[in-house]
Design an enzyme around this catalytic site. Structure first.
Site, short mmCIF file in Angstrom:
data_model
loop_
_atom_site.label_atom_id
_atom_site.label_comp_id
_atom_site.label_asym_id
_atom_site.label_seq_id
_atom_site.Cartn_x
_atom_site.Cartn_y
_atom_site.Cartn_z
N ASP A 63 0.88 -1.22 -0.07
CA ASP A 63 -0.07 0.06 -0.03
C ASP A 63 0.71 1.34 0.00
O ASP A 63 1.45 1.66 1.10
CB ASP A 63 -1.01 0.00 1.22
CG ASP A 63 -1.77 1.28 1.39
OD1 ASP A 63 -1.67 2.05 0.41
OD2 ASP A 63 -2.73 1.30 2.15
N TYR A 158 -3.42 14.77 -10.09
CA TYR A 158 -2.57 13.68 -10.91
C TYR A 158 -1.56 14.28 -11.81
O TYR A 158 -0.23 14.05 -11.72
CB TYR A 158 -3.62 12.87 -11.92
CG TYR A 158 -2.74 11.85 -12.57
CD1 TYR A 158 -2.31 10.54 -12.13
CD2 TYR A 158 -2.46 12.01 -14.24
CE1 TYR A 158 -1.76 9.63 -12.72
CE2 TYR A 158 -1.84 11.04 -14.80
CZ TYR A 158 -1.45 9.77 -13.99
OH TYR A 158 -0.76 8.94 -14.67
#
Length: 251
Positions: A63, A158
């Site tokens: 993760d 992003y």
């Protein structure tokens, strides 16, 4: 076999580009490929396919938003193999492509994208650095995006994260070069993979008609650049960003 005898770690390798990179590394002769993935089902399937094809591969959970998970991954890989020869920082998240404006993005989304894409990449390099130094020629390949080169609108979190990856690549190259480790980035365009199925079709058409090579981009179009940067032939190439997008944007 350009990666013969090398230990390669690919983050986000359960599907899409990451899985393609892992398969390509195995096919190029890697001694072992580590599939690092947050989705256990995808990760196990990716590793199992490589093993079934006769390659050495394993799945390990990761993760990128959790520093402890990144440390645990690097520790497990180091314990198993004693070194890492190539780290492909492919794992990332993108939300709302072609959707929210910079005024509409919420702080929670911004922070999540930055924690995974930027902080996660930094922490992965930091955690694997001791094992990369044990290689005779360590390689780091960071996945950027051509959105950061042309300033794609309505995707600021992003785009900003991938711009940070490009800058991070340059700085890391200077800091790690003394250890014989190269650090480069690959900046693909919008690729037709599972992870981009949700992207509006008009966004795909924007890319596919605007490229110098006017067609869709697939995972196979990107793997050659990644394999090159992982191999011995790129031993004196570092700090560079290589756009692989069919000529949608030139660097």
């Amino acid at each position: 076999m350009p990666l013969s005898g090398r230990i390669i770690v690919v983050t986000g390798a359960g599907r899409g580009l990451g899985r393609a990179f892992a398969e390509a590394a195995a096919g190029a002769g890697a001694e072992a490929v580590v599939i690092a993935e947050i989705n256990r089902e995808w990760g196990e399937a990716s590793a199992a396919a490589l093993v079934e094809a006769g390659h050495e591969a394993c799945f390990l959970p990761l993760d990128l938003g959790d520093p402890a998970s990144i440390e645990a991954l690097a520790g497990e890989v180091g314990a198993r193999y004693g070194r890492v020869d190539g780290l492909v920082n492919n794992g990332a998240i993108a939300t709302g492509i072609g959707g929210k404006t910079f005024e509409e993005i919420d702080i929670e989304t911004w922070d999540r994208v930055m924690s995974v894409n930027v902080r996660g990449t930094w922490l992965a390099v930091k955690a694997f650095a001791p094992w990369l130094r044990k290689s005779s020629g360590g390689r780091v390949v960071n996945l950027a995006s051509d959105t950061a080169l042309w300033g794609a609108p309505r995707l600021l979190s992003y785009v900003s994260s991938k711009g940070a990856i490009i800058s991070m690549t340059r700085s890391l190259a200077r800091e790690m070069g003394g250890d014989g480790i190269t650090v480069n980035a690959v900046a693909p365009g919008l690729v037709r993979v599972e992870a981009t199925e949700y992207v509006p079709e008009e966004r795909h058409r924007l890319y596919e008609t605007g490229r110098a090579i006017p067609r869709p981009q697939y995972a196979d179009d990107v793997i050659g650049a990644v394999l090159y940067l992982l191999g011995s032939g790129a031993g004196f190439v570092t700090g560079q960003t290589l756009p692989v997008n069919g000529g949608f944007v030139f660097n």
